[in-house]
Design an enzyme around this catalytic site. Sequence first.
Site, PDB file in Angstrom:
ATOM      1  N   ASP A 150       0.842  -1.190   0.000  1.00  0.00           N
ATOM      2  CA  ASP A 150       0.000   0.000   0.000  1.00  0.00           C
ATOM      3  C   ASP A 150       0.888   1.256   0.000  1.00  0.00           C
ATOM      4  O   ASP A 150       1.814   1.344  -0.797  1.00  0.00           O
ATOM      5  CB  ASP A 150      -0.960  -0.060   1.202  1.00  0.00           C
ATOM      6  CG  ASP A 150      -2.014   1.029   1.206  1.00  0.00           C
ATOM      7  OD1 ASP A 150      -3.022   0.877   0.493  1.00  0.00           O
ATOM      8  OD2 ASP A 150      -1.833   2.037   1.910  1.00  0.00           O
ATOM      9  N   TRP A 151       0.609   2.235   0.884  1.00  0.00           N
ATOM     10  CA  TRP A 151       1.418   3.452   0.911  1.00  0.00           C
ATOM     11  C   TRP A 151       2.867   3.180   1.287  1.00  0.00           C
ATOM     12  O   TRP A 151       3.760   3.968   0.960  1.00  0.00           O
ATOM     13  CB  TRP A 151       0.802   4.483   1.859  1.00  0.00           C
ATOM     14  CG  TRP A 151      -0.093   5.443   1.148  1.00  0.00           C
ATOM     15  CD1 TRP A 151      -1.457   5.352   0.984  1.00  0.00           C
ATOM     16  CD2 TRP A 151       0.305   6.637   0.471  1.00  0.00           C
ATOM     17  NE1 TRP A 151      -1.919   6.413   0.248  1.00  0.00           N
ATOM     18  CE2 TRP A 151      -0.862   7.219  -0.075  1.00  0.00           C
ATOM     19  CE3 TRP A 151       1.530   7.265   0.272  1.00  0.00           C
ATOM     20  CZ2 TRP A 151      -0.834   8.406  -0.800  1.00  0.00           C
ATOM     21  CZ3 TRP A 151       1.562   8.448  -0.452  1.00  0.00           C
ATOM     22  CH2 TRP A 151       0.394   9.010  -0.978  1.00  0.00           C
ATOM     23  N   HIS A 193      -6.452  -6.999   0.801  1.00  0.00           N
ATOM     24  CA  HIS A 193      -5.522  -5.882   0.702  1.00  0.00           C
ATOM     25  C   HIS A 193      -4.390  -5.984   1.717  1.00  0.00           C
ATOM     26  O   HIS A 193      -3.238  -5.688   1.400  1.00  0.00           O
ATOM     27  CB  HIS A 193      -6.287  -4.571   0.901  1.00  0.00           C
ATOM     28  CG  HIS A 193      -5.448  -3.359   0.759  1.00  0.00           C
ATOM     29  ND1 HIS A 193      -4.839  -3.015  -0.433  1.00  0.00           N
ATOM     30  CD2 HIS A 193      -5.092  -2.386   1.652  1.00  0.00           C
ATOM     31  CE1 HIS A 193      -4.153  -1.891  -0.279  1.00  0.00           C
ATOM     32  NE2 HIS A 193      -4.289  -1.497   0.980  1.00  0.00           N
ATOM     33  N   ASP A 205      -7.837  -8.744  -3.076  1.00  0.00           N
ATOM     34  CA  ASP A 205      -7.733  -7.294  -2.920  1.00  0.00           C
ATOM     35  C   ASP A 205      -8.439  -6.586  -4.069  1.00  0.00           C
ATOM     36  O   ASP A 205      -8.145  -6.834  -5.243  1.00  0.00           O
ATOM     37  CB  ASP A 205      -6.260  -6.884  -2.886  1.00  0.00           C
ATOM     38  CG  ASP A 205      -6.054  -5.426  -2.532  1.00  0.00           C
ATOM     39  OD1 ASP A 205      -7.042  -4.725  -2.244  1.00  0.00           O
ATOM     40  OD2 ASP A 205      -4.885  -4.991  -2.533  1.00  0.00           O
ATOM     41  N   TRP A 257     -13.132   2.580  -0.979  1.00  0.00           N
ATOM     42  CA  TRP A 257     -12.079   2.727   0.039  1.00  0.00           C
ATOM     43  C   TRP A 257     -11.975   4.176   0.495  1.00  0.00           C
ATOM     44  O   TRP A 257     -11.989   4.476   1.692  1.00  0.00           O
ATOM     45  CB  TRP A 257     -10.773   2.246  -0.567  1.00  0.00           C
ATOM     46  CG  TRP A 257      -9.513   2.450   0.204  1.00  0.00           C
ATOM     47  CD1 TRP A 257      -8.691   3.541   0.150  1.00  0.00           C
ATOM     48  CD2 TRP A 257      -8.883   1.533   1.116  1.00  0.00           C
ATOM     49  NE1 TRP A 257      -7.595   3.359   0.954  1.00  0.00           N
ATOM     50  CE2 TRP A 257      -7.689   2.133   1.558  1.00  0.00           C
ATOM     51  CE3 TRP A 257      -9.203   0.262   1.576  1.00  0.00           C
ATOM     52  CZ2 TRP A 257      -6.820   1.512   2.442  1.00  0.00           C
ATOM     53  CZ3 TRP A 257      -8.337  -0.362   2.467  1.00  0.00           C
ATOM     54  CH2 TRP A 257      -7.173   0.256   2.893  1.00  0.00           C
TER      55      TRP A 257
END
Length: 310
Positions: A124-125, A289, A260, A175
């Site tokens: 993710d980030w 995810h 995901d 999201w």
Amino acid sequence: MINAIRTPDQRFSNLDQYPFSPNYLDDLPGYPGLRAHYLDEGNSDAEDVFLCLHGEPTWSYLYRKMIPVFAESGARVIAPDFFGFGKSDKPVDEEDYTFEFHRNFLLALIERLDLRNITLVVQDWGGFLGLTLPMADPSRFKRLIIMNACLMTDPVTQPAFSAFVTQPADGFTAWKYDLVTPSDLRLDQFMKRWAPTLTEAEASAYAAPFPDTSYQAGVRKFPKMVAQRDQACIDISTEAISFWQNDWNGQTFMAIGMKDKLLGPDVMYPMKALINGCPEPLEIADAGHFVQEFGEQVAREALKHFAETE
């Protein structure tokens, strides 16, 4: 001086599966008055270091299942909390959170701890930011473990990011709505929705850093930064694509959470094609995810792959 608040320590008492000791830095250049938290587990004198970067809206708790496996291998394991998350201080103004604000923190942390022979572990980030780090000092980085992450560039020219931002309504749109819209965001409920395998205790632990909405500016800002990428983000990420295609010679391991709806196989297979030398990924059928919820399997498979291909 940035106006920030600090989550009370008692919020982190007796968290499920989080026996790790805190470590803090309060004098990083460029961040006056802000205290950053990181985990430092395993052998502090080890040659190899695993740098584990969390994403949205999580914190170092995300790596609770992977850290022991990496530490058992004899390595050192570093898992920081971004500002706005976990045990790190939380600026209250969303405008303080930018791509470079977070990226420069990671670069400063690496330099302060003088981390070398790094295995970069991202999702993710943690990937949006982390994948831009090795090009800044390639000599420090040795290996990559990538889980459901990509680079934020131009969706017109980059298939991975295009697949991320052009998903059906139940993907990034849902999201972002779930994180940005509520006036009283309950992160334990959010985590249960997006990671249904979590127990109530685990979901509560993810929410521990955020007693109320005043602590959630960083959480609210990350989705907005995806929807409206600043030029620095685009330029840095575009440069990183060239690095991974042409200059990366380290070992790579990829794991994909196949359920995901954000950064699943439609994103990850274009990423595989982008990373020089990336082998066939480990597909985890039941993972969504938050691939790290299956982290023990991922960590052991990654270590096995690195040992066999070194």
